[in-house]
Design an enzyme around this catalytic site. Structure first.
Site, PDB file in Angstrom:
ATOM      1  N   HIS A  54    -112.172  99.610  49.473  1.00 18.68           N
ATOM      2  CA  HIS A  54    -113.334  99.940  48.646  1.00 18.68           C
ATOM      3  C   HIS A  54    -114.614  99.513  49.366  1.00 18.68           C
ATOM      4  CE1 HIS A  54    -111.099 100.124  44.491  1.00 18.68           C
ATOM      5  NE2 HIS A  54    -110.647 100.992  45.384  1.00 18.68           N
ATOM      6  N   GLU A  56    -117.171  97.842  48.434  1.00 20.57           N
ATOM      7  CA  GLU A  56    -117.588  96.445  48.257  1.00 20.57           C
ATOM      8  C   GLU A  56    -116.789  95.506  49.159  1.00 20.57           C
ATOM      9  OE1 GLU A  56    -116.596  98.673  45.942  1.00 20.57           O
ATOM     10  OE2 GLU A  56    -117.094  97.971  43.937  1.00 20.57           O
ATOM     11  N   CYS A  84    -114.526  97.493  40.542  1.00 21.11           N
ATOM     12  CA  CYS A  84    -113.236  97.377  39.860  1.00 21.11           C
ATOM     13  C   CYS A  84    -112.875  95.893  39.774  1.00 21.11           C
ATOM     14  CB  CYS A  84    -112.170  98.156  40.628  1.00 21.11           C
ATOM     15  SG  CYS A  84    -111.740  97.415  42.221  1.00 21.11           S
ATOM     16  N   CYS A  87    -112.591  94.219  43.283  1.00 17.27           N
ATOM     17  CA  CYS A  87    -113.880  93.967  43.932  1.00 17.27           C
ATOM     18  C   CYS A  87    -114.681  92.895  43.198  1.00 17.27           C
ATOM     19  CB  CYS A  87    -114.678  95.258  44.053  1.00 17.27           C
ATOM     20  SG  CYS A  87    -113.904  96.404  45.211  1.00 17.27           S
TER      21      CYS A  87
HETATM   22 ZN   LIG Z   1    -113.123  98.116  43.941  1.00 16.73          ZN
END
Ligand SMILES: [Zn+2]
EC number: 3.5.4.33
Length: 147
Positions: A54, A56, A84, A87
């Site tokens: 991801h 992040e 999410c 993260c």
């Molecule tokens: Zn994430």
């Protein structure tokens, strides 16, 4: 040029567009320290075949490398979509000073499942350029359905 939250969110949006161009879900992130962007990243889960890739996660790793320390308490992370749970956990471990996100993610966002997961000192700002951030996601999934 005013270096405000909207300015840095636009930079995260540029990253998100790069993800869309590669066929990745368009989420972008930048990490800012003392008004300077020290890391830029976008979602690469398809390219890297890695569900943890991801935006992040990569931005946090890159920022820590730049600073030479794992804690990012003097930094702000700008991300186009609500992080999410994974993260949010990483943002907490990094002791991020501030989290700014654009669109909310009702399905996978941390607020619904793990609203207490951030570090207690992390300042949270929501909804910066939210419409623009959400539109990128909508456009992406509409084009994907047509294929
Ligand atoms: Zn994430």
């Amino acid at each position: 040029m005013i270096l405000d939250d909207a300015y840095f969110m636009k930079q995260a949006l540029i990253e998100a567009s790069k993800a869309a161009e590669r066929g990745e879900v368009p989420v972008g992130a930048v990490v800012v320290c003392k008004e300077r962007i020290i890391a830029r990243a976008h979602n690469l889960t398809e390219t890297l075949n890695d569900v943890t890739a991801h935006a992040e996660m990569q931005a946090i790793t890159a920022a820590a490398n730049v600073l030479g320390g794992k804690y990012l308490n003097e930094c702000t992370i700008y991300v186009t979509v609500e992080p999410c749970v994974m993260c949010a956990g990483a943002i907490a471990w990094a002791q991020m000073g501030k989290l700014v996100f654009g669109a909310e993610d009702e399905k996978r966002g941390y607020q619904k499942y793990a609203s207490q997961s951030l570090h207690p000192k992390t300042i949270v700002v929501k909804g910066v350029l939210a419409d623009h951030c959400a539109q990128l996601m909508k456009d992406f999934f509409i084009t994907k359905r047509k294929k």
